[in-house]
Design an enzyme around this catalytic site. Structure first.
Site, PDB file in Angstrom:
ATOM      1  CD  GLU A 225      -2.342  -1.355   2.844  1.00  0.00           C
ATOM      2  OE1 GLU A 225      -2.601  -0.285   3.445  1.00  0.00           O
ATOM      3  OE2 GLU A 225      -2.622  -2.486   3.319  1.00  0.00           O
ATOM      4  CD  GLU A 336      -8.406   2.105   6.233  1.00  0.00           C
ATOM      5  OE1 GLU A 336      -8.361   1.450   7.295  1.00  0.00           O
ATOM      6  OE2 GLU A 336      -7.647   1.872   5.267  1.00  0.00           O
TER       7      GLU A 336
END
Length: 421
Positions: A225, A336
């Site tokens: 990520e 997020e």
């Protein structure tokens, strides 16, 4: 309640003195009876416990803060250490000990063009025009306070354990994401709009990132990520910072942020992972974004990370992974946040710009030029793009496509509002 009586002889001076002394003595005894006294072992145990904790923290800091040949002071207070590349934390890994960083792959994915990355951002520490020498890598120095903010030394530098599957039971983590699945993927690329979202609780965060995922959504989940995040717990402030992450067991015991464990190998001397990004976008004003590409080198199988217009940052060695040794099965783009509900209702922590997707350019946060890398090491536009927002009244997402931005998304929101409680 105690009832005490004293018989005093008023006629003799000596008797008065004795009686006064007796009264004072009894008064002191009474006072001591009502003063709480901590158990002896508790008064000793607490300082000893704290000393042991500090000793463990300092030992850990010595392990991850490597000797530097130069240190640069950032405007935000960070210290950036220039560490010899073969001494960085990655080379503490048993399978990397004694080695040096690999040379960059000879070819990037076909179809990669840096000309669409025309709005470039840099990092705050680099505004002094000081950089680390060739042969070194810039590493943000970790402090005692950084570690003390974590829930434990064991969890420092790691994400909170939670399922990645995008549903409403995601353990306080909320998402607004676009994703593709159902194929074999060898990388992805996007330009991510950079903002400074408000994070209300010190143990919450807000991030915007690209996920490369493989494995089931159980304990064998593999991810790499990269993106930007605001995390007061990890960094001690509200700046958006460039970050990386990896895990091979669904965030349980493997992997970490940035260079806080052995894993990711950095090769670049101009970008510090974990350092603040500057400049940032502002509402109805100039917009800034960062281009990020992750792809699997066909020759050696490692997952490489590129930042901006062609700057190779480094790589995740393929041996770290199980499923990602072969390919990814899902790519995700989006935001997020953590909703801790620490005040008993939904957080006001913002995602993206803090504005809903419908507001569009200059107001809502975006990802543009979304692409994936196929088996032939070619960058391709997305097919069969799915959108998912866990709580669309709090944070939402919409997608579009045009000749300039290719596939793009707007996403984000303010969190708590009249429709988000």
């Amino acid at each position: 309640m105690f009832l005490l009586s004293f018989r005093i002889q008023p006629n003799t001076k000596k008797t008065n003195m004795v009686s006064s002394s007796s009264i004072f003595f009894i008064f002191v005894c009474l006072l001591l009876m009502f003063v709480p006294v901590a158990p002896k072992n508790e008064t000793v145990f607490k300082p000893m416990q704290e000393l042991k904790k500090l000793k463990r923290i300092r030992s850990h800091l010595k392990k991850i803060n490597k000797p530097s040949i130069k240190t640069i002071q950032s405007l935000d207070g960070d210290l950036i250490d220039c560490v010899l590349s073969h001494l960085q934390p990655a080379f503490d890994h048993p399978m990397l000990k004694g080695q040096k960083p690999l040379e960059p792959p000879l070819e990037r994915p076909k179809g990669h063009n840096s000309s669409d990355e025309n709005i470039e951002t840099v990092q705050l520490w680099a505004e002094s025009n000081e950089f680390c020498p060739e042969g070194t890598v810039p590493i943000r120095r970790t402090t005692e306070n950084d570690v003390l903010r974590a829930s434990s030394l064991k969890r420092f530098g790691r994400k909170i354990i939670r399922p990645v599957r995008r549903d409403t039971t995601s353990g306080g983590h909320e998402h607004a994401v676009a994703f593709v699945n159902g194929d074999q993927y060898y990388g992805a690329k996007a330009s991510i709009n950079v903002w400074t979202p408000a994070v209300i609780d010190p143990y919450e965060f807000s991030l915007s990132q690209l996920w490369v995922i493989s494995g089931s959504f159980g304990n064998d989940l593999n991810t790499v990520e990269a993106g930007w995040q605001v995390s007061p717990e990890l960094y001690g402030d509200g700046y958006p910072r460039f970050f990386t992450y990896w895990t091979t067991d669904a965030y349980q015991t493997t992997g970490c942020y940035n260079l806080l464990c052995s894993g990711f190998v950095q090769t670049n001397n101009r970008i510090a992972i974990g350092a603040a990004i500057s400049p940032r976008s502002s509402y109805k004003n100039k917009q800034f974004d960062i281009a990020i590409m992750i792809w699997k080198d066909p020759k050696h199988g490692h997952w490489w990370l590129q930042f901006g217009s062609g700057l190779l940052i480094g790589y995740w060695p393929s041996f770290l992974f199980s499923h990602l040794q072969r390919h990814a099965s899902m790519i995700q783009f989006g935001g997020e946040i953590v909703n801790s509900r620490s005040r008993g209702y939904h957080t006001s922590t913002q995602m993206g710009s803090g504005h809903f997707a419908d507001e569009g350019f200059g107001k809502a946060s975006y990802f543009r030029n979304l692409k994936v890398v196929d088996w032939d090491n070619s960058l391709l536009p997305l097919t069969n793009l799915h959108l998912l927002a866990d709580h669309p009244n709090c944070y939402d997402i919409k997608a579009g496509k045009n000749n300039v931005w290719g596939d793009y998304i707007y996403y984000g929101g303010p969190g708590r509002n009249e429709r988000c409680q």
